[in-house]
Design an enzyme around this catalytic site. Structure first.
Site, mmCIF file in Angstrom:
data_model
loop_
_atom_site.group_PDB
_atom_site.id
_atom_site.type_symbol
_atom_site.label_atom_id
_atom_site.label_comp_id
_atom_site.label_asym_id
_atom_site.label_seq_id
_atom_site.Cartn_x
_atom_site.Cartn_y
_atom_site.Cartn_z
ATOM 1 N N ARG A 137 0.888 -1.179 0.000
ATOM 2 C CA ARG A 137 0.000 0.000 0.000
ATOM 3 C C ARG A 137 0.916 1.216 0.000
ATOM 4 N NH1 ARG A 137 -5.306 1.288 3.584
ATOM 5 N NH2 ARG A 137 -6.116 -0.037 1.915
ATOM 6 N N HIS B 80 -7.404 0.895 -6.426
ATOM 7 C CA HIS B 80 -7.606 0.019 -5.254
ATOM 8 C C HIS B 80 -8.269 -1.263 -5.784
ATOM 9 C CE1 HIS B 80 -7.796 -1.200 -1.235
ATOM 10 N NE2 HIS B 80 -8.661 -0.358 -0.722
ATOM 11 N N GLN C 216 -10.249 -3.895 -3.560
ATOM 12 C CA GLN C 216 -11.524 -3.394 -3.056
ATOM 13 C C GLN C 216 -12.593 -3.485 -4.147
ATOM 14 O OE1 GLN C 216 -12.240 -2.215 0.241
ATOM 15 N NE2 GLN C 216 -14.258 -2.637 -0.613
ATOM 16 N N ASP D 242 -17.368 7.051 -1.570
ATOM 17 C CA ASP D 242 -16.105 6.905 -0.844
ATOM 18 C C ASP D 242 -15.805 8.268 -0.224
ATOM 19 O OD1 ASP D 242 -13.689 5.948 0.113
ATOM 20 O OD2 ASP D 242 -12.646 6.081 -1.810
ATOM 21 N N CYS E 250 -16.332 1.366 0.587
ATOM 22 C CA CYS E 250 -15.175 0.524 0.921
ATOM 23 C C CYS E 250 -14.812 0.605 2.399
ATOM 24 C CB CYS E 250 -13.982 0.901 0.053
ATOM 25 S SG CYS E 250 -13.410 2.594 0.286
ATOM 26 N N ARG F 169 -13.455 -8.762 0.949
ATOM 27 C CA ARG F 169 -12.021 -8.502 0.747
ATOM 28 C C ARG F 169 -11.216 -9.772 1.026
ATOM 29 N NH1 ARG F 169 -9.794 -3.403 1.045
ATOM 30 N NH2 ARG F 169 -7.880 -4.539 0.542
#
Ligand code: CP
Ligand code: NVA
Length: 326
Positions: free
Chosen positions: A114, A141, A144, A236, A277, A305
């Protein structure tokens, strides 16, 4: 069922950078396997699939879900997770990625990273001789988005032709949902204020890809048009971890009309579901009423996930002689 668990040779040793580089069939394969893994959580088929392997998890930014779900996925496949923080390693003191990646490749069979800047992830991918898995960058991402489409598929029983509308910042989540929608035949609407819409080059790529699958990609500043008759509403945070916080107040003000609240959800289909998410900033991009309401599937989404990551690790890193009797 065995068909969905069988290892796909084209996935062996592949990295996950954005999933733009994966074919629709490869993405469908990992989604199928993820669902089988979820339906049979105690199946012995996977327990030893990655035995003897070590997989590194590197974090330049904070995480709850990604860190824990990757560690659980790795260990439930019989491998060991080696977790380290960027700023407590030599990376934080400026050791070049081209050196770090080559060193790490001598120790582990995969790197989950990440990082703030997507170029940093690509640099890891360039220099590591093992697969590199994108656990979030400023641009993408992918895991996700995989969990999101799995959640939608589970809920509706199909994906093709569903209208998935993302409302808010044209960020890493908007980008990754566009990529997967285009690959899987979902109609993706991105409703963002001018100046905060996804890059034109990515939108153009997604539209090209969508022509192959029958998907439609729309980018608009009209949040009501996006929400109308949607099967799925997504949002988001207004400010992402890698954002410049100095211009944060201005950005939040531009985003506020894109909040997913009960009125906006009322424009979607009566059986629409809400995705986020997480972590959410309640009262900003989404109200409590929606997040905690009956149409919200955010915790199923968070659980997924685990299953998509376990499935990808299995397909990319398992040795075919070690699974399903070889
Ligand atoms: N959704 C997600 O990636 O959460 P974390 O930041 O907690 O990992
Ligand atoms: N867009 C958010 C996602 C967090 C999981 C961020 O990058 O901070």
């Amino acid at each position: 069922m065995v068909q969905t668990l069988a290892l796909n040779e084209t996935l062996k040793n592949r990295s996950v950078v954005s999933l733009m580089e994966w074919s629709p069939a490869e993405i469908q394969r990992v989604l199928y396997t993820a669902r089988v893994m979820k339906q049979e959580p105690h199946s012995p088929s996977f327990r030893h699939a990655l035995e003897g392997q070590h997989i590194a998890l590197i974090f330049e930014l904070p995480s709850t879900r990604t860190r824990v779900s990757f560690q659980v996925a790795i260990e439930s496949l019989g491998a060991k997770a080696v977790i380290f923080e960027w700023d407590q390693s030599q990376l934080g003191r400026g050791e070049p990625i081209k050196d770090s990646a080559r060193v790490m490749s001598r120790y582990v069979s995969g790197v989950v990273a990440r990082v703030k800047d997507h170029d940093t992830l690509q640099e890891w991918r360039k220099w590591a001789s093992c697969p590199v898995f994108n656990a979030l960058t400023n641009r993408m991402h992918p895991f996700q988005a995989l969990a999101d489409v799995m959640t939608v598929w589970e809920h509706f029983g199909f994906m093709n032709g569903l209208k998935l509308s993302y409302c808010g910042d044209g960020n890493n989540m908007a980008n990754s949902l566009m990529v997967l929608g285009a690959k899987l035949g979902l109609d993706v609407w991105i409703a963002s204020p001018p100046g905060y819409q996804p890059d034109a080059s990515l939108v153009s790529w997604a539209k090209g890809e969508a022509e192959l699958t029958g998907a439609q990609i729309h980018v608009t500043d009209d949040v009501h048009a996006a929400a109308a008759d949607a099967h799925v509403l997504v949002t988001d945070v207004f400010l992402s971890m890698a954002d410049d916080l100095e211009s944060g107040a201005l950005k939040k003000a531009a985003m506020l009309p894109y909040q997913v609240n009960q009125t906006l959800l009322g424009l979607a289909r009566p059986n629409a579901v809400f995705l986020h998410c997480l972590p959410a900033h309640r009262g900003e991009e989404v109200t409590d009423e929606v997040l905690d309401g009956p149409q919200s599937v955010v915790f199923e989404e968070a659980e997924n996930r685990l299953w998509v990551q376990k499935s990808v690790l299995y397909h990319v890193l398992a040795d075919s002689s070690a699974v399903l009797g070889g």
